[in-house]
Design a protein around this motif. Structure first.
Motif, PDB file in Angstrom:
ATOM      1  N   ALA A  13       0.837  -1.204   0.000  1.00  0.00           N
ATOM      2  CA  ALA A  13       0.000   0.000   0.000  1.00  0.00           C
ATOM      3  C   ALA A  13       0.867   1.247   0.000  1.00  0.00           C
ATOM      4  CB  ALA A  13      -0.882  -0.016   1.241  1.00  0.00           C
ATOM      5  N   THR A  14       0.465   2.243  -0.791  1.00  0.00           N
ATOM      6  CA  THR A  14       1.194   3.517  -0.761  1.00  0.00           C
ATOM      7  C   THR A  14       0.275   4.599  -0.204  1.00  0.00           C
ATOM      8  OG1 THR A  14       0.586   3.965  -3.043  1.00  0.00           O
ATOM      9  CG2 THR A  14       2.728   2.907  -2.669  1.00  0.00           C
ATOM     10  N   GLU A  15       0.224   5.720  -0.863  1.00  0.00           N
ATOM     11  CA  GLU A  15      -0.527   6.860  -0.329  1.00  0.00           C
ATOM     12  C   GLU A  15      -2.039   6.669  -0.454  1.00  0.00           C
ATOM     13  OE1 GLU A  15       0.678   9.545   1.440  1.00  0.00           O
ATOM     14  OE2 GLU A  15       2.205   7.987   1.453  1.00  0.00           O
ATOM     15  N   PRO A  16      -2.804   7.258   0.492  1.00  0.00           N
ATOM     16  CA  PRO A  16      -4.259   7.202   0.384  1.00  0.00           C
ATOM     17  C   PRO A  16      -4.754   7.889  -0.894  1.00  0.00           C
ATOM     18  CG  PRO A  16      -3.572   7.975   2.559  1.00  0.00           C
ATOM     19  CD  PRO A  16      -2.343   7.913   1.722  1.00  0.00           C
ATOM     20  N   ARG A  17      -5.946   7.530  -1.311  1.00  0.00           N
ATOM     21  CA  ARG A  17      -6.554   8.119  -2.518  1.00  0.00           C
ATOM     22  C   ARG A  17      -7.131   9.498  -2.241  1.00  0.00           C
ATOM     23  NH1 ARG A  17     -11.063   4.234  -4.701  1.00  0.00           N
ATOM     24  NH2 ARG A  17     -11.501   6.221  -5.688  1.00  0.00           N
ATOM     25  N   HIS A  18      -7.166  10.317  -3.299  1.00  0.00           N
ATOM     26  CA  HIS A  18      -7.776  11.649  -3.201  1.00  0.00           C
ATOM     27  C   HIS A  18      -8.746  11.861  -4.359  1.00  0.00           C
ATOM     28  CE1 HIS A  18      -4.912  12.973  -0.071  1.00  0.00           C
ATOM     29  NE2 HIS A  18      -4.165  12.044  -0.642  1.00  0.00           N
ATOM     30  N   ASP A  19      -9.224  10.762  -4.930  1.00  0.00           N
ATOM     31  CA  ASP A  19     -10.060  10.873  -6.129  1.00  0.00           C
ATOM     32  C   ASP A  19     -11.372  10.101  -5.947  1.00  0.00           C
ATOM     33  OD1 ASP A  19      -9.018   8.333  -6.031  1.00  0.00           O
ATOM     34  OD2 ASP A  19      -8.344   8.285  -8.126  1.00  0.00           O
ATOM     35  N   TRP A  20     -11.934  10.213  -4.762  1.00  0.00           N
ATOM     36  CA  TRP A  20     -13.156   9.461  -4.475  1.00  0.00           C
ATOM     37  C   TRP A  20     -14.334  10.004  -5.281  1.00  0.00           C
ATOM     38  CZ3 TRP A  20     -13.452   5.008  -1.900  1.00  0.00           C
ATOM     39  CH2 TRP A  20     -12.333   4.647  -1.139  1.00  0.00           C
ATOM     40  N   GLN A  21     -15.095   9.080  -5.830  1.00  0.00           N
ATOM     41  CA  GLN A  21     -16.313   9.430  -6.575  1.00  0.00           C
ATOM     42  C   GLN A  21     -17.506   9.139  -5.682  1.00  0.00           C
ATOM     43  OE1 GLN A  21     -16.058  10.557  -9.901  1.00  0.00           O
ATOM     44  NE2 GLN A  21     -13.866  10.547  -9.372  1.00  0.00           N
ATOM     45  N   ARG A  22     -18.594   9.893  -5.919  1.00  0.00           N
ATOM     46  CA  ARG A  22     -19.787   9.735  -5.083  1.00  0.00           C
ATOM     47  C   ARG A  22     -20.306   8.290  -5.081  1.00  0.00           C
ATOM     48  NH1 ARG A  22     -23.488  12.469  -2.427  1.00  0.00           N
ATOM     49  NH2 ARG A  22     -22.310  14.380  -2.677  1.00  0.00           N
ATOM     50  N   ALA A  23     -20.321   7.668  -6.278  1.00  0.00           N
ATOM     51  CA  ALA A  23     -20.865   6.302  -6.371  1.00  0.00           C
ATOM     52  C   ALA A  23     -20.023   5.318  -5.545  1.00  0.00           C
ATOM     53  CB  ALA A  23     -20.913   5.859  -7.834  1.00  0.00           C
ATOM     54  N   GLN A  24     -18.712   5.591  -5.465  1.00  0.00           N
ATOM     55  CA  GLN A  24     -17.849   4.691  -4.692  1.00  0.00           C
ATOM     56  C   GLN A  24     -18.113   4.834  -3.195  1.00  0.00           C
ATOM     57  OE1 GLN A  24     -14.186   6.230  -6.313  1.00  0.00           O
ATOM     58  NE2 GLN A  24     -13.864   4.335  -7.456  1.00  0.00           N
ATOM     59  N   ALA A  25     -18.287   6.088  -2.757  1.00  0.00           N
ATOM     60  CA  ALA A  25     -18.581   6.321  -1.337  1.00  0.00           C
ATOM     61  C   ALA A  25     -19.923   5.669  -0.981  1.00  0.00           C
ATOM     62  CB  ALA A  25     -18.621   7.820  -1.049  1.00  0.00           C
ATOM     63  N   GLN A  26     -20.885   5.837  -1.879  1.00  0.00           N
ATOM     64  CA  GLN A  26     -22.216   5.268  -1.623  1.00  0.00           C
ATOM     65  C   GLN A  26     -22.152   3.733  -1.616  1.00  0.00           C
ATOM     66  OE1 GLN A  26     -25.231   7.391  -1.282  1.00  0.00           O
ATOM     67  NE2 GLN A  26     -25.864   5.469  -0.348  1.00  0.00           N
TER      68      GLN A  26
END
Ligand code: SAM
Ligand code: DTB
Ligand code: SF4
Length: 343
Positions: A13-26
């Protein structure tokens, strides 16, 4: 499984993501409960000791009389609440309170002022408080409203570790709650804190009448910042008589709160997630589930700023029953021993 981190070719694992999409969060939020908790626990264990929580203590160094109109807040001068305005506390009182907080099991001390923004002469005094509290060996945090870049640098020079400035809710729901400062104002203050080298504490409130989509929208905003806040406080609205949120407030279903904590943990894997205001309404079982979902910080002390928090003895007993270590360990407790708690 939706991945919380970008993965290198070697698979680590490297750095956390910063490109979250609404559908993914849901999609995360909608997972079967056991699957969501399993994923959140797995992420949590990759970055934190799962059996430790941070204990922070709060002090209102300047209470009430605030010109802002945050619709949830007892300290706004716009609403008729039970809170009376005070002047800025003197340094010795703040240091003595911080000393007691340390002795009572706090590892971080957060100084809060009911200002739109600090005046430079007030900031001189806050900087002195910060330096003195830091010398006690406590982590320091302040929340003073909007900051300029120069003010953030001065706080950092004085020994401030964290700056707390919340986005409070989703961009869509925001204007229903606050009109006197914009979300963009908040983002700018967070950027000033970052550029000054301060660690950022930023989260918000649930239970003001927002929808699940707003809670996820708030988490997406935080998770898509250029750097994740090091601390993410999730406050359950603590009831205050006389403020507009009273007309819309709706306490979330406890399971919905646990789901939200789990999604925060997965989306911001390296951030400390604080189960912040509102623990006074939560059962021990609900708090335990929140810790399992990835919450790893609490405020201790019988009051937050103007509202109630659980008694420290009760917190110490709960953490003990759960086998969770904290700076409360070793602090003498006057309540019953683990195993003796009534059902
Ligand atoms: N005046 C400063 C500011 O707002 O930037 C700092 C203090 S303010 C009280 C800090 C945060 O506490 C708010 O942004 C909000 O998220 C939270 N808060 C305030 N009143 C609350 C309440 N009644 N219940 C839960 N959280 C609350
Ligand atoms: C945060 O997110 N929660 C704390 C701290 N940051 C400053 C404040 C909670 C305040 C609860 C309402 C009150 O006690 O007045
Ligand atoms: Fe003032 Fe902060 Fe309360 Fe808003 S949350 S009214 S800025 S003290």
């Amino acid at each position: 499984m939706i991945s919380a981190v970008h993965v290198t070719h070697s698979g680590s694992a490297t750095e956390p993501r910063h490109d979250w999409q609404r559908a993914q969060a849901q999609a995360l939020y909608d997972l079967p409960f056991s699957d969501l908790i399993f994923q959140a626990q797995s992420v949590h264990r990759g970055h934190f000791d799962p059996n430790h929580v941070e204990t922070a203590s709060l002090l209102s160094i300047k209470t009430g009389g605030c010109p802002e109109d945050c619709g949830y807040c007892s300290q706004s001068a716009k609403y008729d609440t039970d809170v009376s305005a005070t002047k800025l506390m003197d340094r010795d009182t703040v240091v003595a309170t911080a000393q007691r907080a340390k002795a009572a099991g706090a590892s971080r001390f957060c100084m809060a002022a009911a200002w739109r923004n600090p005046k430079d002469k007030d900031l001189d005094r806050v900087c002195e408080m910060v330096s003195a509290v830091k010398e006690l060996g406590l982590e320091t945090c302040a929340t003073l409203g909007m900051l300029t870049g120069e003010q953030a640098r001065r706080l950092q020079d004085a020994g401030l570790d964290f700056y707390n400035h919340n986005v409070d809710t989703s961009p869509e729901f925001y204007s229903r709650i606050i009109s006197t400062r914009t979300m963009q104002d908040r983002i700018e203050t967070l950027a000033h804190a970052r550029h000054a080298g301060l660690k950022v504490c930023c989260g918000g409130i649930v239970g003001m009448g927002e929808q699940v989509e707003d809670r996820l929208g708030m988490l997406m905003l935080l998770a898509n910042l250029p750097r994740h806040p090091e601390s993410v406080p999730i406050n359950l609205w603590n009831e205050v008589k006389g403020v507009p949120v009273n007309d819309t407030a709706e306490r979330p279903d406890p399971i919905a709160l646990v789901r939200m904590i789990a999604v925060a943990r997965i989306m911001m894997p390296k951030s400390v997630v604080r189960l912040s205001a509102g623990r006074q309404y939560m059962t021990d079982e609900l708090q335990a589930l929140c810790f399992v979902a990835g919450a790893n910080s609490i405020f201790i002390g019988d009051v937050l700023l103007t509202t109630k928090n659980p008694q420290t003895d009760r917190d110490a007993l709960l953490l003990d029953r759960l086998g969770i270590r904290s700076a409360l360990d070793g602090v003498k407790s006057e309540v019953s021993q683990p195993g003796q708690a009534a059902l």
